[in-house]
Design an enzyme around this catalytic site. Structure first.
Site, PDB file in Angstrom:
ATOM      1  N   HIS A  39      -3.026  14.556  -2.668  1.00  0.00           N
ATOM      2  CA  HIS A  39      -3.207  15.431  -3.458  1.00  0.00           C
ATOM      3  C   HIS A  39      -3.687  17.056  -3.488  1.00  0.00           C
ATOM      4  O   HIS A  39      -4.037  17.397  -4.480  1.00  0.00           O
ATOM      5  CB  HIS A  39      -4.805  14.581  -4.593  1.00  0.00           C
ATOM      6  CG  HIS A  39      -4.790  12.974  -4.621  1.00  0.00           C
ATOM      7  ND1 HIS A  39      -3.101  12.453  -5.391  1.00  0.00           N
ATOM      8  CD2 HIS A  39      -5.197  12.365  -4.303  1.00  0.00           C
ATOM      9  CE1 HIS A  39      -3.640  11.606  -5.130  1.00  0.00           C
ATOM     10  NE2 HIS A  39      -4.954  10.879  -4.548  1.00  0.00           N
ATOM     11  N   HIS A  42      -1.784   7.922  -8.325  1.00  0.00           N
ATOM     12  CA  HIS A  42      -0.762   7.383  -6.686  1.00  0.00           C
ATOM     13  C   HIS A  42       0.264   5.956  -7.612  1.00  0.00           C
ATOM     14  O   HIS A  42       0.556   6.108  -6.789  1.00  0.00           O
ATOM     15  CB  HIS A  42      -2.282   6.014  -6.630  1.00  0.00           C
ATOM     16  CG  HIS A  42      -2.807   6.754  -6.125  1.00  0.00           C
ATOM     17  ND1 HIS A  42      -4.351   6.993  -7.075  1.00  0.00           N
ATOM     18  CD2 HIS A  42      -4.083   7.606  -5.005  1.00  0.00           C
ATOM     19  CE1 HIS A  42      -5.350   7.433  -6.839  1.00  0.00           C
ATOM     20  NE2 HIS A  42      -4.965   7.721  -5.199  1.00  0.00           N
TER      21      HIS A  42
END
Length: 329
Positions: A56, A218
């Site tokens: 991320h 995700h």
């Protein structure tokens, strides 16, 4: 799969080593851990710790520094860090006033950070926390009980980090967080999925002319799949969904974050922001704080998310504008 990597199993270690080498004036890696800790003199203030799975970037290590996080605990790609690693981050961040944890709402993160909190309290460190659940797309998605935590987490880091820098107590930061979280809401759209290096293939499939509204960071499922549309239409969908959640009134003041998911050029993010600006101007909304860029990504996913924070307290805007010394803000 084309990636600039070596052994996929060494990604986390090599990435963290490269990060601290590039920014050794700002951060350090705690030995034998996956914890990125800020350098500088001790402040005697409340420490802030966040973290989660890698993939991320720049979240969360990019927000370690004066005015934001004391430490970020980095797990393997899309995998929560372990309680013992989180504990090390807590211990390094404790300067006598306690430590506040900022946790994204994923089952593994919530469980492991809570276990670390209990371990820290056994060592007489005062710890409190907040769970960020800003994604309005779906409830109870993959890995999650309740709403997911996504890019709004970065603005939570900023506001609470400024509050800690100002000298608020652990109790005061908890009270602020409890008021703030219900006013932070986000929604995303994906054009193409992310590819996890160790898996070697995309996490889901979209046809060349398809998009999906509400995909998680995700690659978790969203709420609707449609044909590709112009930026203005995408912005209208996301703004309308956020409007339902906020039930805003003309004259309300908001912070806005357009967040790239990793594979979307800034050119497109700025076009999208321009569309959002017009839509919210038509609603009579004041955008008192604005930010565009890659802040909470999903490796190489093409897409973006829109975060709005209703500025219910004037101090929140002050905190958003407060100076910081970090890698990525």
């Amino acid at each position: 799969m084309k990636k600039i990597i070596n052994d996929p199993s060494n990604i986390l270690d090599e990435m963290l080593n490269g990060l601290v080498f590039a920014y050794e004036d700002l951060v350090e890696r705690l030995p034998e851990t996956s914890v990125i800790h800020r350098k500088g003199e001790k402040t005697g203030k409340v420490g802030l710790v966040s973290g989660g799975g890698s993939g991320h970037e720049p979240s969360h290590a990019g927000f370690v520094g004066k005015g934001m996080l004391s430490a970020a605990v980095c797990g393997e790609v899309f995998t929560s860090p372990t309680p013992d690693q989180i504990l090390e981050g807590i211990k390094a961040s404790d300067e006598g006033k306690g430590v506040f944890l900022i946790i994204k709402n994923y089952s593994g993160d919530v469980m492991n950070f809570d276990m670390a909190k209990e371990l820290a309290e056994m060592e007489d460190i005062e710890v409190d926390y907040i769970v960020v659940d800003d994604d309005i797309a779906v409830e109870d998605s993959t890995y999650t009980a309740g709403k997911r935590g996504i890019a709004g987490t970065v603005l939570v880091h900023k506001i609470l980090g400024a509050a800690a820098e100002k000298g608020l107590s652990l109790k005061e930061i908890k009270e602020l967080a409890d008021k703030l979280i219900p006013e932070v809401k986000s929604l995303g759209v994906a054009l193409n999925p992310a590819t996890v290096p160790e898996v070697g293939k995309p996490g889901f499939e979209l046809m060349d002319d398809e998009i999906e509204f509400g995909v998680g960071i995700h690659g978790e499922p969203g709420y609707r799949r449609e044909k590709l549309q112009p930026s203005a239409a995408l912005a209208k969908e996301l703004v309308n969904q956020l409007k339902k959640e906020f039930q805003w009134q003309k004259g309300d003041s908001f912070a806005v974050l357009v967040n790239g998911m990793g594979g979307t050029p800034l050119m497109e993010q700025f076009i999208f922001m321009n569309d959002v600006k017009q839509l919210l101007a038509d609603e009579g909304i004041t955008l008192s704080f604005r930010k565009v860029g890659d802040y909470m990504t999903s490796i190489d996913m093409e897409g973006l998310s829109l975060t709005l924070v209703k500025l219910e307290d004037s101090s929140w805007l002050e905190y958003l504008n407060a100076p910081v010394t970090t890698i990525a803000w």
